[in-house]
Design an enzyme around this catalytic site. Structure first.
Site, PDB file in Angstrom:
ATOM      1  N   CYS A  57       0.840  -1.207   0.000  1.00 32.71           N
ATOM      2  CA  CYS A  57       0.000   0.000   0.000  1.00 32.71           C
ATOM      3  C   CYS A  57       0.868   1.247   0.000  1.00 32.71           C
ATOM      4  CB  CYS A  57      -0.919  -0.010   1.217  1.00 32.71           C
ATOM      5  SG  CYS A  57      -1.904   1.487   1.388  1.00 32.71           S
ATOM      6  N   TYR A  88      -7.261   5.368  -9.206  1.00 40.61           N
ATOM      7  CA  TYR A  88      -7.104   4.453  -8.070  1.00 40.61           C
ATOM      8  C   TYR A  88      -8.161   3.356  -8.124  1.00 40.61           C
ATOM      9  CZ  TYR A  88      -6.703   2.859  -3.201  1.00 40.61           C
ATOM     10  OH  TYR A  88      -6.533   2.097  -2.070  1.00 40.61           O
ATOM     11  N   GLU A 100       1.107  -0.223  -7.048  1.00 39.57           N
ATOM     12  CA  GLU A 100       1.146   1.027  -6.285  1.00 39.57           C
ATOM     13  C   GLU A 100       2.610   1.304  -5.972  1.00 39.57           C
ATOM     14  OE1 GLU A 100      -1.404   1.377  -2.910  1.00 39.57           O
ATOM     15  OE2 GLU A 100      -3.133   0.503  -3.929  1.00 39.57           O
ATOM     16  N   ASP A 135      -3.416  -7.123   2.487  1.00 40.87           N
ATOM     17  CA  ASP A 135      -3.683  -6.474   1.209  1.00 40.87           C
ATOM     18  C   ASP A 135      -3.319  -7.440   0.088  1.00 40.87           C
ATOM     19  OD1 ASP A 135      -4.463  -4.069   2.412  1.00 40.87           O
ATOM     20  OD2 ASP A 135      -2.404  -3.327   2.469  1.00 40.87           O
ATOM     21  N   TYR A 140      -0.108  -4.710  -4.975  1.00 42.16           N
ATOM     22  CA  TYR A 140       0.665  -4.740  -3.739  1.00 42.16           C
ATOM     23  C   TYR A 140       1.946  -5.555  -3.868  1.00 42.16           C
ATOM     24  CZ  TYR A 140      -3.841  -3.113  -2.007  1.00 42.16           C
ATOM     25  OH  TYR A 140      -5.012  -2.414  -1.829  1.00 42.16           O
ATOM     26  N   CYS A 203      -2.179   1.823   7.579  1.00 41.62           N
ATOM     27  CA  CYS A 203      -0.879   1.426   7.041  1.00 41.62           C
ATOM     28  C   CYS A 203      -0.695  -0.052   7.325  1.00 41.62           C
ATOM     29  CB  CYS A 203       0.264   2.227   7.657  1.00 41.62           C
ATOM     30  SG  CYS A 203       1.893   1.688   7.074  1.00 41.62           S
TER      31      CYS A 203
END
Length: 221
Positions: A57, A88, A100, A135, A140, A203
């Site tokens: 991320c 996005y 990303e 994720d 990722y 996060c």
């Protein structure tokens, strides 16, 4: 389609012929860095170089770099896929092939590319394939996107040295892709320096706890 099917599809790179069409114009042209006020998209001062990394991320990944001394500016965006100028939302479908990523503008007289590689490897788990923690998806994946032969050599040396360090701790095989630098598309403004704008924001990054010997004066060979 159930959740497992959706996650499985998102963890596979899409066929370029099936990727979303995108658009011919940029979706965003960011201004000043929220943390230090420097122009995110340049022009950068003489001597400033750039590097490009994907490590999960991009909200948390960007913060790892802007906190480092010698980093002049950072930006988040999309790269290494097929769809031009994606949003996005499009990237999150898994149908663009993009990762990303974080663009790092840095002063090599203060912080070396090797030191950036150490931050990269220590800030995430590069053995997880198309995911980082909870994720899941191609966006990722772990990636280093090199601008020249020197960066490729140093990236491969760092990967190999870190693999030895991980293996000595009984950990897995690095899945990081090392590719020639692809086009970089700036993400929307609300994603730039997200965790500075939203201190309590999400996060999901977590490293392995194993130090990377590159960037600390230890030879790669």
């Amino acid at each position: 389609m159930n959740l497992l099917d959706i996650l499985s599809r998102k963890a596979r790179m899409p066929d370029p012929g099936a990727a979303l069409a995108g658009r011919s114009h940029p979706i965003s042209q960011p201004g000043a860095h929220f943390v230090n006020g420097h122009p995110i998209a340049g022009p950068y001062p003489e001597g400033i170089e750039t590097a490009l990394f994907g490590l999960g991320c991009f909200w948390g990944a960007e913060r790892k770099f802007w906190q480092a001394k010698g980093v002049w500016a950072t930006a988040v965006g999309y790269a290494a896929g097929t769809t031009p100028n994606p949003t996005y939302g499009e990237v999150c479908t898994g149908m663009t092939g993009h990762n990303e990523v974080v663009l790092v503008a840095y002063d090599p007289s203060v912080i070396s590319y090797d030191a950036l590689l150490a931050i990269f490897f220590e800030s995430h788990d590069p053995t997880q394939g198309m995911r980082q923690g909870n994720d899941v998806g191609t966006q990722y994946r772990s990636g280093i996107y090199v601008a020249n032969a020197s960066e490729r050599q140093r990236a491969e040396a760092a990967r190999d040295a870190y693999q030895r360090a991980l293996s000595s701790e009984g950990l897995g095989v690095i899945t990081t892709e090392i590719l020639d630098r692809p086009p970089f598309y700036f993400a929307e403004d609300d994603h730039q320096q997200y965790l500075a704008k939203n201190p309590g924001g999400y996060c999901g990054l977590g490293g392995t706890g194993v130090s990377c010997p590159i960037g600390t004066g230890v030879a790669a060979a």
